[in-house]
Design a protein around this motif. Sequence first.
Motif, mmCIF file in Angstrom:
data_model
loop_
_atom_site.group_PDB
_atom_site.id
_atom_site.type_symbol
_atom_site.label_atom_id
_atom_site.label_comp_id
_atom_site.label_asym_id
_atom_site.label_seq_id
_atom_site.Cartn_x
_atom_site.Cartn_y
_atom_site.Cartn_z
ATOM 1 N N LYS A 145 0.833 -1.206 0.000
ATOM 2 C CA LYS A 145 0.000 0.000 0.000
ATOM 3 C C LYS A 145 0.867 1.256 0.000
ATOM 4 O O LYS A 145 0.592 2.223 -0.722
ATOM 5 N N ALA A 146 1.927 1.245 0.802
ATOM 6 C CA ALA A 146 2.829 2.394 0.865
ATOM 7 C C ALA A 146 3.565 2.588 -0.457
ATOM 8 O O ALA A 146 3.769 3.724 -0.905
ATOM 9 N N ILE A 147 3.977 1.492 -1.101
ATOM 10 C CA ILE A 147 4.661 1.601 -2.394
ATOM 11 C C ILE A 147 3.723 2.186 -3.443
ATOM 12 O O ILE A 147 4.110 3.072 -4.214
ATOM 13 N N ALA A 148 2.495 1.686 -3.486
ATOM 14 C CA ALA A 148 1.526 2.200 -4.463
ATOM 15 C C ALA A 148 1.340 3.702 -4.299
ATOM 16 O O ALA A 148 1.329 4.460 -5.283
ATOM 17 N N ALA A 149 1.217 4.158 -3.056
ATOM 18 C CA ALA A 149 1.027 5.585 -2.797
ATOM 19 C C ALA A 149 2.247 6.393 -3.235
ATOM 20 O O ALA A 149 2.115 7.486 -3.807
ATOM 21 N N ARG A 150 3.446 5.850 -2.974
ATOM 22 C CA ARG A 150 4.664 6.591 -3.329
ATOM 23 C C ARG A 150 4.834 6.684 -4.843
ATOM 24 O O ARG A 150 5.226 7.743 -5.366
ATOM 25 N N LEU A 151 4.551 5.622 -5.558
ATOM 26 C CA LEU A 151 4.695 5.667 -7.015
ATOM 27 C C LEU A 151 3.644 6.585 -7.628
ATOM 28 O O LEU A 151 3.927 7.311 -8.586
ATOM 29 N N ALA A 152 2.435 6.573 -7.085
ATOM 30 C CA ALA A 152 1.390 7.465 -7.580
ATOM 31 C C ALA A 152 1.772 8.919 -7.334
ATOM 32 O O ALA A 152 1.542 9.784 -8.189
ATOM 33 N N ALA A 153 2.387 9.194 -6.179
ATOM 34 C CA ALA A 153 2.816 10.557 -5.871
ATOM 35 C C ALA A 153 3.881 11.040 -6.845
ATOM 36 O O ALA A 153 4.015 12.245 -7.087
ATOM 37 N N ALA A 154 4.638 10.092 -7.425
ATOM 38 C CA ALA A 154 5.668 10.444 -8.410
ATOM 39 C C ALA A 154 5.110 10.492 -9.822
ATOM 40 O O ALA A 154 5.866 10.632 -10.784
ATOM 41 N N GLY A 155 3.787 10.363 -9.953
ATOM 42 C CA GLY A 155 3.154 10.546 -11.248
ATOM 43 C C GLY A 155 2.812 9.285 -12.006
ATOM 44 O O GLY A 155 2.229 9.353 -13.095
ATOM 45 N N ALA A 156 3.149 8.108 -11.467
ATOM 46 C CA ALA A 156 2.891 6.864 -12.186
ATOM 47 C C ALA A 156 1.399 6.535 -12.205
ATOM 48 O O ALA A 156 0.656 6.860 -11.271
ATOM 49 N N THR A 157 0.983 5.881 -13.271
ATOM 50 C CA THR A 157 -0.327 5.232 -13.296
ATOM 51 C C THR A 157 -0.169 3.905 -12.566
ATOM 52 O O THR A 157 0.663 3.084 -12.965
ATOM 53 N N VAL A 158 -0.936 3.704 -11.509
ATOM 54 C CA VAL A 158 -0.713 2.570 -10.616
ATOM 55 C C VAL A 158 -1.863 1.576 -10.704
ATOM 56 O O VAL A 158 -3.038 1.934 -10.621
ATOM 57 N N ILE A 159 -1.493 0.310 -10.850
ATOM 58 C CA ILE A 159 -2.417 -0.820 -10.792
ATOM 59 C C ILE A 159 -2.062 -1.618 -9.542
ATOM 60 O O ILE A 159 -0.879 -1.835 -9.261
ATOM 61 N N ILE A 160 -3.068 -2.048 -8.791
ATOM 62 C CA ILE A 160 -2.797 -2.882 -7.625
ATOM 63 C C ILE A 160 -3.614 -4.166 -7.708
ATOM 64 O O ILE A 160 -4.705 -4.183 -8.273
ATOM 65 N N THR A 161 -3.053 -5.230 -7.153
ATOM 66 C CA THR A 161 -3.786 -6.477 -7.012
ATOM 67 C C THR A 161 -3.748 -6.911 -5.558
ATOM 68 O O THR A 161 -2.819 -6.593 -4.812
ATOM 69 N N ALA A 162 -4.774 -7.654 -5.174
ATOM 70 C CA ALA A 162 -4.844 -8.281 -3.860
ATOM 71 C C ALA A 162 -6.042 -9.219 -3.880
ATOM 72 O O ALA A 162 -6.903 -9.125 -4.768
ATOM 73 N N ARG A 163 -6.102 -10.094 -2.896
ATOM 74 C CA ARG A 163 -7.248 -10.995 -2.827
ATOM 75 C C ARG A 163 -8.503 -10.264 -2.372
ATOM 76 O O ARG A 163 -9.614 -10.618 -2.764
ATOM 77 N N ASN A 164 -8.331 -9.231 -1.532
ATOM 78 C CA ASN A 164 -9.473 -8.507 -0.978
ATOM 79 C C ASN A 164 -9.504 -7.073 -1.479
ATOM 80 O O ASN A 164 -8.470 -6.476 -1.789
ATOM 81 N N GLN A 165 -10.696 -6.510 -1.527
ATOM 82 C CA GLN A 165 -10.872 -5.133 -1.951
ATOM 83 C C GLN A 165 -10.132 -4.182 -1.007
ATOM 84 O O GLN A 165 -10.005 -4.450 0.178
ATOM 85 N N PRO A 166 -9.654 -3.040 -1.515
ATOM 86 C CA PRO A 166 -9.049 -2.035 -0.634
ATOM 87 C C PRO A 166 -10.064 -1.525 0.382
ATOM 88 O O PRO A 166 -11.270 -1.503 0.120
ATOM 89 N N ASP A 167 -9.579 -1.139 1.551
ATOM 90 C CA ASP A 167 -10.463 -0.577 2.576
ATOM 91 C C ASP A 167 -11.055 0.748 2.111
ATOM 92 O O ASP A 167 -12.206 1.065 2.409
ATOM 93 N N GLU A 168 -10.284 1.543 1.372
ATOM 94 C CA GLU A 168 -10.745 2.835 0.876
ATOM 95 C C GLU A 168 -11.462 2.651 -0.456
ATOM 96 O O GLU A 168 -11.013 1.893 -1.311
ATOM 97 N N ALA A 169 -12.555 3.359 -0.620
ATOM 98 C CA ALA A 169 -13.349 3.203 -1.839
ATOM 99 C C ALA A 169 -12.915 4.128 -2.958
ATOM 100 O O ALA A 169 -13.307 3.938 -4.108
ATOM 101 N N ASP A 170 -12.112 5.141 -2.654
ATOM 102 C CA ASP A 170 -11.805 6.176 -3.644
ATOM 103 C C ASP A 170 -10.324 6.248 -4.001
ATOM 104 O O ASP A 170 -9.816 7.309 -4.368
ATOM 105 N N LEU A 171 -9.603 5.152 -3.879
ATOM 106 C CA LEU A 171 -8.190 5.169 -4.237
ATOM 107 C C LEU A 171 -8.036 5.405 -5.744
ATOM 108 O O LEU A 171 -8.780 4.824 -6.549
#
Length: 265
Positions: free
Chosen positions: A27-53
């Motif tokens: 989660k921290a890596i995704a946030a850091r890469l997004a802050a640097a301007g990257a288009t970020v895709i994430i995978t996990a078995r469960n939905q993110p806790d936040e609905a508006d990521l």
Amino acid sequence: MDNQEKMDQNLASKTALVTGGTKGIGKAIAARLAAAGATVIITARNQPDEADLPYHFISADLSRPEDVTRVAEEITAQFGGVDILINNMGANTFPGGGFSTLSDEHWDQAFQVNLFSSVRLDKALLPQMLARKNGVIIHISSTSGQFPIWESTMAYSSAKAALNAYSKTLSDEVAPQGVRVVTVSPGLNKTEAMSSFLNDLAKNAGISVDEMTQNLFNRVGGVPLGRMAGPEETAELVYFLVSPNASYITGTNYHIDGGNFPVVR
């Protein structure tokens, strides 16, 4: 735009996949890469806790080959591939107590989650990087891969050690074709998974979580900085390694452990 703003957006043209990206280090890596301007895709078995990521989320269990195939096909169809692949998925959810507590199923699952998920996802997405002669793959390993604890990490450590060897050999193969492969081995990180791990160990030992935490610090030989890492600190290292500033770095295993590792390396 000043130089600092340009540096902060130096991944603006990149697409990154972060597996296990809804919690902890991922989660921290995704946030850091997004802050640097990257288009970020994430995978996990469960939905993110936040609905508006602001990420593209794909629900998947990457220990299953068919889910790896589905993730790769969706990414290829919607994004044309990725420039940055962060293989962060991993888990140490196996019984402690040494060899006698581990079944064949435990061993198989440890390797499916901590090794083969990365191998399969690399195989699915790496050809697109090779065709472009550019890309970065980061394997999130663990200091446990070189400093195993038989009481609690036997299967996990073995799988991470295999991941380390695989990552190094892959880097040697693909570096001449423009793709960098780097391993990051965190030590003790203050994550939800670590909290659950310590709670389970404390419960089984009949002691408090604070006592178990101190026992773990003692068992690994102490941490000179005197604390666990925050996931954001590990994410900052990963960000550097995928950035243009690290363009000559490949085939290396970076330990981020607060000085814990007991040998010169």
